[in-house]
Enzyme design. Structure first.
Site, PDB file in Angstrom:
ATOM      1  N   GLY A  65      40.950  32.539  48.382  1.00  0.00           N
ATOM      2  CA  GLY A  65      39.758  33.371  48.180  1.00  0.00           C
ATOM      3  C   GLY A  65      38.517  32.605  48.590  1.00  0.00           C
ATOM      4  N   VAL A 103      36.546  30.264  47.118  1.00  0.00           N
ATOM      5  CA  VAL A 103      36.475  28.807  46.949  1.00  0.00           C
ATOM      6  C   VAL A 103      37.552  28.117  47.797  1.00  0.00           C
ATOM      7  CG1 VAL A 103      36.591  26.902  45.303  1.00  0.00           C
ATOM      8  CG2 VAL A 103      35.476  29.037  44.639  1.00  0.00           C
ATOM      9  N   GLY A 104      38.750  28.670  47.816  1.00  0.00           N
ATOM     10  CA  GLY A 104      39.844  28.067  48.595  1.00  0.00           C
ATOM     11  C   GLY A 104      39.483  27.986  50.068  1.00  0.00           C
ATOM     12  N   ARG A 131      33.549  31.032  31.200  1.00  0.00           N
ATOM     13  CA  ARG A 131      34.788  30.574  31.840  1.00  0.00           C
ATOM     14  C   ARG A 131      35.978  30.791  30.912  1.00  0.00           C
ATOM     15  NH1 ARG A 131      30.646  27.031  33.116  1.00  0.00           N
ATOM     16  NH2 ARG A 131      30.258  26.668  35.321  1.00  0.00           N
ATOM     17  N   VAL A 188      41.352  23.590  40.079  1.00  0.00           N
ATOM     18  CA  VAL A 188      39.989  24.137  40.189  1.00  0.00           C
ATOM     19  C   VAL A 188      39.829  25.419  39.363  1.00  0.00           C
ATOM     20  CG1 VAL A 188      38.227  24.945  41.835  1.00  0.00           C
ATOM     21  CG2 VAL A 188      39.832  23.167  42.532  1.00  0.00           C
ATOM     22  N   THR A 189      40.926  26.133  39.154  1.00  0.00           N
ATOM     23  CA  THR A 189      40.877  27.412  38.439  1.00  0.00           C
ATOM     24  C   THR A 189      40.238  27.241  37.053  1.00  0.00           C
ATOM     25  OG1 THR A 189      42.920  28.004  39.587  1.00  0.00           O
ATOM     26  CG2 THR A 189      42.343  29.339  37.668  1.00  0.00           C
ATOM     27  N   ASN A 190      39.419  28.199  36.671  1.00  0.00           N
ATOM     28  CA  ASN A 190      38.766  28.188  35.354  1.00  0.00           C
ATOM     29  C   ASN A 190      39.554  28.946  34.290  1.00  0.00           C
ATOM     30  OD1 ASN A 190      36.310  26.712  35.484  1.00  0.00           O
ATOM     31  ND2 ASN A 190      35.436  28.282  36.813  1.00  0.00           N
ATOM     32  N   ARG A 207      24.655  20.137  40.965  1.00  0.00           N
ATOM     33  CA  ARG A 207      23.543  20.978  40.477  1.00  0.00           C
ATOM     34  C   ARG A 207      22.508  20.117  39.750  1.00  0.00           C
ATOM     35  NH1 ARG A 207      28.230  25.195  38.752  1.00  0.00           N
ATOM     36  NH2 ARG A 207      28.254  26.321  40.720  1.00  0.00           N
ATOM     37  N   HIS A 229      33.745  21.436  31.329  1.00  0.00           N
ATOM     38  CA  HIS A 229      33.168  22.228  32.419  1.00  0.00           C
ATOM     39  C   HIS A 229      32.984  23.629  31.859  1.00  0.00           C
ATOM     40  CE1 HIS A 229      32.157  23.644  36.362  1.00  0.00           C
ATOM     41  NE2 HIS A 229      33.158  24.502  36.382  1.00  0.00           N
TER      42      HIS A 229
END
Ligand SMILES: NC(=O)c1ccc[n+]([C@@H]2O[C@H](COP(=O)([O-])OP(=O)(O)OC[C@H]3O[C@@H](n4cnc5c(N)ncnc54)[C@H](O)[C@@H]3O)[C@@H](O)[C@H]2O)c1
Length: 305
Positions: A9, A11-12, A86, A116-118, A149, A173
């Site tokens: 998707g 991010v990937g 999240r 990486v998945t939330n 950030r 996170h």
């Protein structure tokens, strides 16, 4: 060496492009949606071709193709919609991460895995448990994105180059993220020398809330996480021994046990080489510990402690 990215998707796909632009290696994009990884692969290859980069991206719906991958990025799952935290993703993504972890165990059981998945910290724990990998082999990307950030707001407020800023963000996170003003500097000069209390508070609030702002405007965060994933992959592939905040399994470090949360770690070809323990003050410890409690509660709620 091949990098496999599971979940093609937003991010990937960005992670695949960023790995290619850094000339790290060939990339395999995997997804359950027919055509999506293949389409992204073509698009990214055309970009890399024009840049004269000989890294090749392949798209697939078949886990067999990831056989023997050295680095696997697990970014499959649903993302936050406006108004969600999240943690709201916990149940659905536990199922997806558990399922994907079985495939990773079957086809790439020697890889270094970047989750990486939330919600990131519980999902890193799920991936660690479901793969059965050693703890140096599994880390979560979250703190590095928070750090990008944090640095961007420090640079904005102080009107100094982003290249002069060194900083650290640890903890969950999520709601209890912990940007560390005390462990940050501008060209080695402690950040506290530059900032009033009001400015520090403003930077901390913005760092914590800006992801929700991006999601409410464009629907998802894409490019900053894609780049952060590539930074971790690069540290592994080039054995850089970079100090990066990652979600790591704690076995007594920071007073926490049997859970994953963001801490600074040395990242190289063995994955997570070692965790760096910082001496937190009472205020910092309170926020870090609240993150530990919330992540542990999440892990317990999915029956995995
Ligand atoms: N850790 C971080 O810093 C960070 C940053 C941004 C996004 N995220 C998280 O990353 C995840 C992905 O975000 P996105 O914006 O790319 O979402 P997206 O919806 O664009 O992509 C997710 C992809 O996962 C695929 N997928 C779902 N189940 C799968 C399975 N079993 N096997 C293979 N692929 C599967 C979907 O088909 C989809 O293409 C979300 O959970 C999001 O919250 C984490």
């Amino acid at each position: 060496m091949t990098i496999t990215i599971i979940g093609s998707g937003k991010v990937g796909a960005s992670a695949a492009l960023n790995c290619g632009l850094r000339e790290l290696d060939d990339v395999l994009l995997l997804d359950i949606v027919q055509g999506l990884p293949q389409g992204e692969a073509m698009d990214i290859n055309h970009h890399l071709s024009e840049r004269g980069i000989d890294c090749y991206v392949q798209g697939s719906n078949d886990y067999h193709d990831m056989q023997g991958s050295d680095i696997v990025v697990l970014v499959a799952g649903i993302g936050r919609r406006p108004g969600m935290t999240r943690m709201d993703l916990l149940k659905t993504n536990t199922g997806i991460v558990g399922e994907v972890a079985q495939q990773i165990r079957q086809y790439a059981n020697e890889c270094i895995l970047i989750v990486v998945t939330n919600p990131l910290d519980p999902m890193t724990f799920v991936a660690l448990k479901q793969t059965g990998f050693r703890r140096n082999m599994v880390m979560g990307m979250g703190g590095l994105l928070d750090l990008s950030r944090f640095k961007s707001f420090i640079s904005e407020v102080l009107e100094v180059s982003r290249t002069s800023i060194n900083a650290m963000v640890i903890g969950e996170h999520g709601e209890n993220m912990l940007p560390l003003i005390r462990f940050s500097s501008v060209a080695g000069i402690p950040l506290q020398e530059f900032l009033s209390d009001g400015q520090s508070g403003e930077i901390l609030e913005k760092t914590k809330n800006v992801a929700a702002q991006v999601i409410s405007t464009k629907g998802a965060t894409t490019h900053a996480p894609g780049n952060a994933i590539a930074t971790i992959a690069e540290a592994i592939i080039r054995d850089k021994k970079s100090v990066i905040p990652v979600s790591a399994f704690l076995d007594g470090e920071y007073g926490a046990h049997n859970m994953c949360i963001g801490v600074p770690a040395v990242i190289g070809s063995n994955g997570l080489d070692r965790i760096i323990e910082l001496r937190l003050n009472d205020y910092e410890k309170k926020i870090f510990d609240k993150g530990v409690i919330d992540v542990k509660e999440a892990i317990e709620s999915i029956g995995l402690n």
